[in-house]
Design a protein around this motif. Structure first.
Motif, mmCIF file in Angstrom:
data_model
loop_
_atom_site.group_PDB
_atom_site.id
_atom_site.type_symbol
_atom_site.label_atom_id
_atom_site.label_comp_id
_atom_site.label_asym_id
_atom_site.label_seq_id
_atom_site.Cartn_x
_atom_site.Cartn_y
_atom_site.Cartn_z
ATOM 1 N N VAL A 82 -29.160 -12.128 33.676
ATOM 2 C CA VAL A 82 -27.751 -12.503 33.766
ATOM 3 C C VAL A 82 -27.173 -12.293 35.159
ATOM 4 O O VAL A 82 -26.176 -12.917 35.506
ATOM 5 C CB VAL A 82 -26.860 -11.787 32.725
ATOM 6 N N ALA A 103 -29.257 -17.443 35.985
ATOM 7 C CA ALA A 103 -28.396 -16.284 35.724
ATOM 8 C C ALA A 103 -26.939 -16.714 35.553
ATOM 9 O O ALA A 103 -26.253 -16.258 34.634
ATOM 10 C CB ALA A 103 -28.540 -15.257 36.846
ATOM 11 N N GLU A 105 -22.524 -2.330 34.907
ATOM 12 C CA GLU A 105 -21.808 -1.284 34.179
ATOM 13 C C GLU A 105 -21.905 -1.519 32.678
ATOM 14 O O GLU A 105 -22.157 -0.613 31.906
ATOM 15 C CB GLU A 105 -20.332 -1.337 34.574
ATOM 16 N N ARG A 106 -21.701 -2.755 32.325
ATOM 17 C CA ARG A 106 -21.681 -3.116 30.915
ATOM 18 C C ARG A 106 -23.064 -2.863 30.292
ATOM 19 O O ARG A 106 -23.181 -2.304 29.214
ATOM 20 C CB ARG A 106 -21.320 -4.590 30.791
ATOM 21 N N VAL A 114 -14.989 -13.168 34.238
ATOM 22 C CA VAL A 114 -14.902 -11.701 34.209
ATOM 23 C C VAL A 114 -13.490 -11.339 33.758
ATOM 24 O O VAL A 114 -12.572 -12.137 33.881
ATOM 25 C CB VAL A 114 -15.168 -11.060 35.602
ATOM 26 N N PRO A 115 -13.313 -10.123 33.233
ATOM 27 C CA PRO A 115 -11.956 -9.706 32.878
ATOM 28 C C PRO A 115 -11.097 -9.584 34.139
ATOM 29 O O PRO A 115 -11.621 -9.318 35.223
ATOM 30 C CB PRO A 115 -12.150 -8.348 32.207
ATOM 31 N N LEU A 116 -9.812 -9.772 33.959
ATOM 32 C CA LEU A 116 -8.908 -9.822 35.112
ATOM 33 C C LEU A 116 -8.958 -8.544 35.948
ATOM 34 O O LEU A 116 -8.743 -8.573 37.150
ATOM 35 C CB LEU A 116 -7.486 -10.085 34.615
ATOM 36 N N TYR A 130 -6.370 -18.612 33.155
ATOM 37 C CA TYR A 130 -7.574 -17.788 33.240
ATOM 38 C C TYR A 130 -8.732 -18.281 32.381
ATOM 39 O O TYR A 130 -9.711 -17.572 32.202
ATOM 40 C CB TYR A 130 -7.245 -16.335 32.877
ATOM 41 N N GLU A 132 -11.388 -7.015 36.975
ATOM 42 C CA GLU A 132 -12.456 -7.080 37.985
ATOM 43 C C GLU A 132 -12.037 -7.925 39.183
ATOM 44 O O GLU A 132 -12.712 -7.938 40.203
ATOM 45 C CB GLU A 132 -13.730 -7.723 37.400
ATOM 46 N N GLU A 145 -18.833 -14.605 40.827
ATOM 47 C CA GLU A 145 -18.711 -13.829 39.593
ATOM 48 C C GLU A 145 -17.448 -14.192 38.818
ATOM 49 O O GLU A 145 -17.492 -14.409 37.618
ATOM 50 C CB GLU A 145 -18.679 -12.323 39.919
ATOM 51 N N ARG A 182 -22.054 -2.865 42.394
ATOM 52 C CA ARG A 182 -20.618 -3.084 42.219
ATOM 53 C C ARG A 182 -20.323 -4.130 41.152
ATOM 54 O O ARG A 182 -19.204 -4.578 41.030
ATOM 55 C CB ARG A 182 -20.007 -3.563 43.548
ATOM 56 N N ASN A 183 -21.348 -4.538 40.411
ATOM 57 C CA ASN A 183 -21.141 -5.619 39.454
ATOM 58 C C ASN A 183 -20.781 -5.073 38.079
ATOM 59 O O ASN A 183 -21.385 -4.118 37.606
ATOM 60 C CB ASN A 183 -22.423 -6.453 39.365
ATOM 61 N N HIS A 184 -19.819 -5.697 37.448
ATOM 62 C CA HIS A 184 -19.351 -5.175 36.158
ATOM 63 C C HIS A 184 -20.392 -5.356 35.066
ATOM 64 O O HIS A 184 -20.445 -4.587 34.118
ATOM 65 C CB HIS A 184 -18.051 -5.850 35.763
ATOM 66 N N ASP A 185 -21.248 -6.373 35.199
ATOM 67 C CA ASP A 185 -22.278 -6.580 34.183
ATOM 68 C C ASP A 185 -23.273 -5.424 34.187
ATOM 69 O O ASP A 185 -23.835 -5.084 33.152
ATOM 70 C CB ASP A 185 -23.032 -7.896 34.432
ATOM 71 N N ASN A 201 -17.323 -8.483 45.001
ATOM 72 C CA ASN A 201 -18.552 -9.117 45.493
ATOM 73 C C ASN A 201 -18.290 -10.543 45.979
ATOM 74 O O ASN A 201 -18.877 -10.988 46.966
ATOM 75 C CB ASN A 201 -19.629 -9.150 44.402
ATOM 76 N N HIS A 244 -26.373 -18.385 32.204
ATOM 77 C CA HIS A 244 -26.283 -17.405 31.114
ATOM 78 C C HIS A 244 -24.924 -16.728 31.122
ATOM 79 O O HIS A 244 -24.331 -16.511 30.076
ATOM 80 C CB HIS A 244 -27.386 -16.353 31.243
ATOM 81 N N ARG A 245 -24.430 -16.431 32.306
ATOM 82 C CA ARG A 245 -23.122 -15.746 32.393
ATOM 83 C C ARG A 245 -21.993 -16.631 31.881
ATOM 84 O O ARG A 245 -21.170 -16.195 31.091
ATOM 85 C CB ARG A 245 -22.828 -15.328 33.835
ATOM 86 N N GLY A 263 -17.995 -3.215 26.558
ATOM 87 C CA GLY A 263 -17.859 -4.632 26.238
ATOM 88 C C GLY A 263 -16.425 -5.065 26.407
ATOM 89 O O GLY A 263 -15.540 -4.264 26.641
ATOM 90 N N TYR A 264 -16.216 -6.354 26.341
ATOM 91 C CA TYR A 264 -14.836 -6.842 26.323
ATOM 92 C C TYR A 264 -14.786 -8.111 25.514
ATOM 93 O O TYR A 264 -15.769 -8.842 25.403
ATOM 94 C CB TYR A 264 -14.282 -7.065 27.728
ATOM 95 N N LYS A 324 -11.888 -10.395 25.589
ATOM 96 C CA LYS A 324 -11.165 -11.490 26.232
ATOM 97 C C LYS A 324 -11.100 -11.255 27.729
ATOM 98 O O LYS A 324 -11.063 -10.115 28.182
ATOM 99 C CB LYS A 324 -9.742 -11.551 25.676
ATOM 100 N N VAL A 325 -11.063 -12.350 28.474
ATOM 101 C CA VAL A 325 -11.111 -12.199 29.916
ATOM 102 C C VAL A 325 -9.844 -11.583 30.494
ATOM 103 O O VAL A 325 -9.886 -11.007 31.562
ATOM 104 C CB VAL A 325 -11.402 -13.530 30.638
ATOM 105 N N TRP A 326 -8.726 -11.706 29.810
ATOM 106 C CA TRP A 326 -7.509 -11.156 30.402
ATOM 107 C C TRP A 326 -7.238 -9.739 29.910
ATOM 108 O O TRP A 326 -6.204 -9.176 30.156
ATOM 109 C CB TRP A 326 -6.301 -12.060 30.105
ATOM 110 N N GLU A 327 -8.173 -9.172 29.202
ATOM 111 C CA GLU A 327 -8.035 -7.824 28.685
ATOM 112 C C GLU A 327 -7.793 -6.837 29.823
ATOM 113 O O GLU A 327 -8.431 -6.929 30.858
ATOM 114 C CB GLU A 327 -9.325 -7.474 27.964
#
Lengths: 439, 244
Positions: free
Chosen positions: B216, A26, B231-232, A80-82, A75, A84, A291, B226-229, A106, A29-30, B238-239, B241-244
């Motif tokens: 995943v 997992a 939600e996604r 994950v996006p910031l 970053y 989170e 995560e 509580r995991n964003h994935d 988490n 994949h992430r 979707g997103y 970029k990570v700093w979005e």
């Protein structure tokens, strides 16, 4: 999974490996989907997450080094996006070598659980009063242990920088039963107790956990003697989680690695090949549940050995030997990791010198009172001046920068060329004469 | 109890599962969540022996059942409640239940079967009232109850539930979830596929998020909530970029 009151104990190796495989697949994949660096480096080796069909196959993936984290600062390694991320921890204060580690909600909860496990395996319970004598600002592992102790339901006293006499009085008055501290401070307290001829039973300690620095077995017996309580080792790594990766159980027969959250390997220092269980080498960690800042085959720089035999305590998590050596010349000062390369950069910045870098030595000494750090620098052409005042100014400036950038109050001394005894290949830049290391 | 390693399934040349590893402990509820077409139902169907092309390991109590014909898998104690119920509409409720015990019908005693039917009626009293009614005339919720009841008639140790709340009124869905919890209390192990992620995660101990035939995220249900994935996967957030 058992509840927090009873601690976690994996009894079945097959179960552990099933969970590890699931979580490994997992996380691969992430990172492949979300972290460009990993995607590119996997592609570069023509190996894809789908190819990892067993735990052994992880060897085909490239290892990740500290330099990669620095290169992808800030970053680039986040998965994950910031938005989170609820906590950011900078693990290196020097701008040019900075690394920042992020945690989601988490991630923090997992860390709390791991720290709680470390405390539980040392026998800490909700009836204990846990005194955490660590500078929280300098050593992030303290925060994890603090949360962990609270999760168990123990009473927690967050520490600060106190003199040993004040520390001792507080522990005696408040009936502290568990002391969590750095080896340096534990030794200082033990020395205080000894020199004042205080009886070992004066404190009500049931356990002492040492974190954030390497220490020798002689330190263990010294502290146990003067405080009359067992001393436990707890392992963390600032780029992974700063506390709670592994901890000693009551048998004190190696540190149990929390294998449901981390996959551990030992690799050869030079070739990077995975070594068979029982062989000594560099510890490489893959985070299985993180995560925000997952790490794939991260080279920790710590030298140890793994033992997969089930421990006498019944837990079948692999155990690692206590770490006593590193692959590089990183040194812990007051719980802070200092790399000589950081010091070198600061010196170069101050004197404005490019290659070759000045020859210098970091001399760390420690006695019961405190640690002292001296930076001895050979005067090179870039530094040379016939005016004593100019040389003093340089010393002063380097001293100020070291304090500002690394948080280390060091004495700076310029010495004549050829005065420092160096070993080849850049080794010997650190001279550690501290009692904690058994020296 | 169930341990799957690197399961790959194909529909013709289309690969639906790309190396799934998961496990279900005895007496646990484990849920698979993910968007449409992620491969959740394919996992259940492959375990039940309905997908002919597959690779990997499906260990039931340590024995590999992958590739066995569906009826042999039922015999080993695995029962599937398929998506959309798949009842025998022109037959009565009682006959549908009897068919669920088909494998035991020949050598089992009649009294035993009746006892099992009583157990199902105890779980779903409404089915007893309608035992002579044709299955096709039942309401959606009742049909779902019958589908679960039919699966229970084979006395499964592992129940595979595919979208049990699909197309049901919220009140009825609640009722089905209460039943799932009751079954677990009776010692049935359940692998649950659900669109309603929140409800599924509330009853399950562990969960897996499936995306395009891969896992995943894996973990305790509380973490997944509580995991964003998650939600996604559900809200299509979707997103780039990570700093979005």
């Amino acid at each position: 999974m058992t509840g927090i009151d009873s601690g976690y104990c994996a009894a079945n190796r097959e179960e552990v490996e099933q969970i590890q495989l699931e979580r490994l697949q997992a996380v691969l994949h992430r990172v492949y989907r979300n972290v460009e660096y990993y995607r590119e480096s996997f592609r570069g080796r023509a190996v894809f997450p789908d190819d990892v069909v067993s735990l052994d196959m992880i060897r085909r993936l490239p290892t990740t080094g500290r330099a990669t984290l620095v290169a992808n600062h800030p970053y680039g390694m986040f998965a994950v996006p910031l938005r989170e991320v609820i906590r950011l921890q900078s693990t290196s204060p020097v701008a040019s070598e900075a690394i920042v580690v992020g945690f989601t909600r988490n991630d923090i909860d997992h860390w709390t659980e791991l720290a709680a496990r470390s405390l539980l395996s040392a026998g800490v319970s909700r009836d204990d009063l846990v005194h955490i004598c660590i500078d929280y600002g300098l050593f992030p592992g303290a925060l994890g242990l603090h949360y962990g102790a609270e999760k168990i339901g123990a009473s927690v006293i967050p520490g600060s920088n106190m003199a040993p006499d004040a520390e001792f009085e507080m522990m005696r008055n408040y009936h502290t039963t568990v002391l969590v501290t750095t080896p340096q401070r534990a030794v200082r307290l033990a020395n205080y107790i000894r020199s004042h001829h205080i009886h070992a039973k004066a404190l009500m300690l049931r356990a002492c956990l040492l974190v954030g620095q390497y220490w020798s077995e002689s330190v263990r017996s010294k502290i146990e003697e003067s405080m009359d309580c067992p001393v436990y080792d707890c392992y963390g790594h600032s780029e992974v989680v700063a506390s709670g990766i592994a901890a000693e159980c009551k048998k004190r027969n190696g540190l149990h690695i929390n294998e449901d959250h981390f996959f551990a390997e030992i690799v050869d220092l030079t070739t990077g090949d995975t070594l068979a269980p029982g062989q000594k080498g560099e510890l490489v960690i893959t985070t299985l549940t993180k995560e925000a800042f997952p790490l794939i085959r991260y080279r920790t720089g710590d030298i140890t050995r793994l033992d997969y035999q089930t421990c006498e305590c019944g837990c079948c998590f692999a155990r690692m030997d206590r770490v006593s050596k590193r692959t590089d010349d990183m040194v812990f000062i007051g719980g802070v990791n200092i790399f000589p390369s950081q010091v070198e950069r600061i010196i170069c910045d101050v004197i404005g010198a490019r290659a070759p870098a000045p020859i210098f030595q970091l001399i760390v000494e420690g006695n019961e009172a405190s640690e002292s750090v001296e930076v001895a620098i050979e005067v090179s052409e870039a530094i040379f001046s016939d005016k004593l005042r100019v040389l003093r100014e340089i010393e002063e400036k380097i001293r100020g920068e070291l304090f500002d950038m690394l948080g280390v109050a060091a004495k700076v001394r310029l010495v004549e060329p050829g005065n420092l005894r160096m070993e080849p290949a850049g080794r010997g830049r650190v001279v550690d004469r501290r009692e904690v290391n058994g020296g | 109890m169930l341990r799957i390693q690197n399961l790959k399934s194909y529909y013709g040349r289309l690969q639906a599962l790309r190396g799934i590893s998961l496990h279900v402990g005895k007496g646990e509820i484990v849920t698979l969540i993910g968007a449409n077409g992620a491969g959740k139902s394919t996992i259940l169907n492959t375990v039940a022996g309905l997908v002919s092309q597959s690779e990997g390991k499906i260990l039931l109590d340590g024995k590999d059942i992958r590739g066995l014909p569906a009826e042999k898998i039922v015999k080993r104690g695995v029962a599937l409640v398929p998506e959309g119920r798949q009842l025998f509409a022109p037959m009565t409720v009682a006959d549908n239940l009897a068919l669920g015990a088909y494998l035991r019908h020949r050598n089992g005693s009649k009294a035993e079967l009746e006892q099992d039917a009583e157990m199902v009626f105890g779980l779903f009293p409404v089915l007893k009232e309608r035992r002579k009614q044709l299955a096709g005339t039942l309401s959606g919720g009742e049909q779902q109850m019958l589908a679960i009841g039919r699966a229970l008639m084979s006395r499964p140790c592992l129940l595979l539930l595919d979208e049990p709340s699909m197309g049901l009124a919220p009140k009825m869905a609640d009722e089905i979830f209460r039943t799932i919890v009751r079954l677990k209390q009776q010692g049935v192990t359940i692998l649950l596929v659900e669109q309603n992620a929140r409800m599924a995660l509330e009853v399950a101990e562990q969960g897996y998020v499936i995306e395009t035939g891969q896992v995943v995220v894996q973990g305790p249900s509380a973490d997944l909530l509580r995991n964003h994935d998650v939600e996604r996967a559900y809200l299509g957030k979707g997103y780039e970029k990570v700093w979005e």
